[in-house]
Design a protein around this motif. Structure first.
Motif, mmCIF file in Angstrom:
data_model
loop_
_atom_site.group_PDB
_atom_site.id
_atom_site.type_symbol
_atom_site.label_atom_id
_atom_site.label_comp_id
_atom_site.label_asym_id
_atom_site.label_seq_id
_atom_site.Cartn_x
_atom_site.Cartn_y
_atom_site.Cartn_z
ATOM 1 N N ALA A 1 -0.182 2.998 10.007
ATOM 2 C CA ALA A 1 1.271 2.928 9.841
ATOM 3 C C ALA A 1 1.584 2.242 8.520
ATOM 4 N N ILE A 2 2.571 2.776 7.818
ATOM 5 C CA ILE A 2 3.004 2.196 6.542
ATOM 6 C C ILE A 2 4.523 2.068 6.577
ATOM 7 N N ASN A 3 4.998 0.849 6.376
ATOM 8 C CA ASN A 3 6.432 0.589 6.352
ATOM 9 C C ASN A 3 6.992 0.971 4.990
ATOM 10 N N LEU A 4 7.960 1.861 4.980
ATOM 11 C CA LEU A 4 8.542 2.294 3.710
ATOM 12 C C LEU A 4 9.486 1.242 3.155
ATOM 13 N N THR A 5 10.395 0.781 4.006
ATOM 14 C CA THR A 5 11.388 -0.198 3.571
ATOM 15 C C THR A 5 12.242 -0.593 4.759
ATOM 16 N N SER B 1 7.439 12.210 4.260
ATOM 17 C CA SER B 1 6.058 12.677 4.411
ATOM 18 C C SER B 1 5.108 11.765 3.637
ATOM 19 N N GLY B 2 5.680 10.837 2.844
ATOM 20 C CA GLY B 2 4.863 9.932 2.045
ATOM 21 C C GLY B 2 4.543 10.451 0.658
ATOM 22 N N LYS B 3 5.130 11.578 0.278
ATOM 23 C CA LYS B 3 4.809 12.179 -1.021
ATOM 24 C C LYS B 3 5.478 11.437 -2.166
ATOM 25 N N GLU B 4 6.671 10.873 -1.906
ATOM 26 C CA GLU B 4 7.398 10.110 -2.921
ATOM 27 C C GLU B 4 7.820 8.767 -2.348
ATOM 28 N N ILE B 5 7.986 7.801 -3.244
ATOM 29 C CA ILE B 5 8.422 6.462 -2.844
ATOM 30 C C ILE B 5 9.909 6.310 -3.149
ATOM 31 N N LEU B 6 10.655 5.768 -2.215
ATOM 32 C CA LEU B 6 12.068 5.510 -2.457
ATOM 33 C C LEU B 6 12.246 4.540 -3.625
ATOM 34 N N PRO B 7 13.246 4.754 -4.484
ATOM 35 C CA PRO B 7 13.513 3.809 -5.570
ATOM 36 C C PRO B 7 13.776 2.403 -5.022
ATOM 37 N N VAL C 1 0.857 -1.195 0.000
ATOM 38 C CA VAL C 1 0.000 0.000 0.000
ATOM 39 C C VAL C 1 0.886 1.235 0.000
ATOM 40 N N ASN C 2 0.525 2.219 -0.787
ATOM 41 C CA ASN C 2 1.289 3.461 -0.826
ATOM 42 C C ASN C 2 0.717 4.484 0.148
ATOM 43 N N PRO C 3 1.579 5.334 0.716
ATOM 44 C CA PRO C 3 1.076 6.410 1.583
ATOM 45 C C PRO C 3 0.157 7.357 0.820
#
Length: 522
Positions: free
Chosen positions: A105-109, A73-79, A35-37
């Motif tokens: 909560a959202i885990n980015l990586t 902030s969740g605006k962009e996703i890390l490559p 899921v994306n922020p």
């Protein structure tokens, strides 16, 4: 953020939810959902920890970059990453709640830096399949509290998640702070939390409850392999060692909570980490006056399940639920029961040592248990500030008179005029025994005071302090957040420039929302 070394072990090795729509649902046969922020409209960085940034491989210069602002902030996703929300269940206030999961909560990586692994997680970044009826967002007040508290706990020496960044989303969020039918719009905010992982007791409970035993076995072996590599042996032996390690780490964490007077407020099994670290800072608080029956959580005000004095027993109860969850892999109850029984026995032994060290007593005598019990009683006869009492106790010397000793701790009393007649007699009796007991110690007064001041903090994040910072931040003034952040990095040091924070809770904070009782939205 060119030095971030991405390593997505969780998503590459464990079963994913095949449904990638962001709709609230029951998620089965999976440990997470992609899921994306939710993209914030106008993010703004309020504060970031350079120490935590460096821990994960981010430089101080990069903190000020647009990339840092956008990613955290969740605006962009890390490559080369795919954000995800974890699926887990839990017992809430002693009742089985079924599927819960990362609702806000959202885990980015996961990143690797200097041979350590860290999961980067955004709290308040929007809806997930586990949000139930909520929006997955967070507000400024709760985010300030979480951001400051995690770092305060770390510098107190309490096992905890860390805080990387605190941001405004630029969006308004509707919240009913006291759940009393009076919702209002508040500023939205996002915190980036950092931990080895966010695996909870409830992660295992979910799999067993659904009889997903193949996934349960895979998950516990994944957890041992990556987070407890020192555990060796046959599978059943490994599972038992895992449980014993989690129990030991949990016991150590609770011991630190009791040492500094911290009350978590919502010790549900989904809020318990297998790493024995404090997670999910909601309606927490520090004891002001010493009261083992105090809980900061409005939801718990009637039964007080999660009161300060009950935290060790609740930790054991939660471990019992974890034991039930992994039992199908072991099929033998006694080894698990033995670990659970030893939990409280070992805790009580450790607690006595810890409590005596707070008193500056580092040897052992037959009268120590009575000295402890009597102090815990007299501390409650009149409102006595826990932090100030124990900190000032280090000033008491072996040859002091009872009267002189009393003067050194008297500013810990909330109602000084009460300390007369019977109450004064109780204190006089206790100090008479304590001063005699001090003479048994080999340490000099100065050496003992030095050791006590490494155990008893001078500064903790009292709720009224957080509320002052929140009120200022709500007006766009973030200076108090920064001041408290700096203060709480050195909680055991005198810091004369911050002496104003070594003070009892002010009268205006006794019953103010956010300063005494808090809701789970806090």
């Amino acid at each position: 953020m060119k030095n971030l070394k991405i390593n997505n072990r969780f998503t590459s090795e464990l079963p994913a939810d095949p449904d990638e729509t962001n709709e609230v649902r029951q998620v089965k046969n999976a440990l997470f959902s992609y899921v994306n922020p939710t993209k914030p409209s106008s993010p703004k960085l309020i504060h970031a920890s350079e120490e935590v940034a460096q821990l994960v491989g981010i430089t101080p210069d990069e903190i000020q970059s647009e990339s840092f602002l956008n990613v955290f902030s969740g605006k962009e996703i890390l490559p080369e990453t795919r954000p995800y929300a974890m699926c887990y269940a839990g017992h809430q206030f002693g009742n089985w709640a079924g599927q819960l999961g990362d609702g806000r909560a959202i885990n980015l990586t996961e990143v690797e830096h200097e041979n350590q692994f860290f999961t980067l997680q955004l709290k308040g970044a929007g809806k997930t399949p586990y949000s139930r009826t909520a929006d997955g967002l967070a507000v400024l007040r709760s985010s300030v509290r979480e951001y400051l508290c995690a770092e305060a706990m770390y510098h107190l020496g309490v096992p905890t998640t860390r805080s990387l960044s605190l941001m405004l989303s630029g969006d308004e969020v509707l919240r009913d702070i006291l759940y009393n039918g009076n919702p209002a719009y508040e500023k939205g905010a996002i915190v980036c939390r950092v931990a080895p992982s966010f695996i909870r007791f409830g992660s295992f409970e979910m799999l067993t409850a659904r009889n997903e035993l193949k996934n349960l076995k895979q998950f516990i072996e994944y957890t041992i392999k990556h987070y407890f590599p020192e555990i060796k042996g046959e599978p059943t032996e490994q599972y038992l060692k895992f449980f014993k390690t989690v129990a030991d780490k949990t016991r150590e964490m609770i011991l630190h909570w009791q040492r500094v007077g911290f009350v978590h407020g919502v010790m549900n099994t989904d809020n318990m980490s297998i790493h024995g670290i404090t997670i999910d800072y909601g309606p927490y608080g520090w004891l002001e006056n010493y009261d083992p029956n105090w809980t900061p959580n409005t939801t718990d005000s009637q039964n007080r399940r999660y009161r300060f004095g009950n935290q060790p027993q609740i930790a054991q109860w939660n471990l019992y639920q974890l034991a039930n969850a992994i039992y199908p892999l072991i099929n033998e109850a006694k080894p698990l029961e033995d670990i659970l029984e030893s939990f409280i026995t070992d805790f009580n032994t450790d607690y006595k040592t810890m409590f005596l060290s707070k008193l500056g007593l580092f040897t052992s005598t037959e009268t120590d248990s009575a000295l402890m019990t009597n102090l815990e009683t007299v501390l409650q006869v009149s409102e006595t500030d826990m932090t100030i009492f124990f900190r000032n106790l280090s000033k008491v010397q072996k040859l002091d008179s009872v009267e002189k000793a009393m003067k050194k701790i008297q500013n810990a009393f909330y109602i000084p005029e009460e300390i007369s007649l019977e109450i004064l007699e109780s204190w006089t009796k206790w100090f008479s025994v304590y001063l005699e007991r001090l003479k048994v110690e080999d340490l000099s007064d100065d050496a003992r005071a030095e050791k006590m001041n490494l155990i008893n903090p001078k500064y903790v994040l009292r709720n009224y302090m957080s509320q002052l910072a929140i009120d200022a931040a709500d007006q766009g003034d973030y200076s108090l957040i920064n001041e408290l952040f700096l203060l709480l990095q050195k909680p055991y040091e005198e810091q004369p420039e911050f002496e104003k924070w070594f003070a009892k809770r002010p009268d205006w904070a006794r019953s103010k929302v956010g300063c005494s009782m808090l809701s789970c939205s806090s």
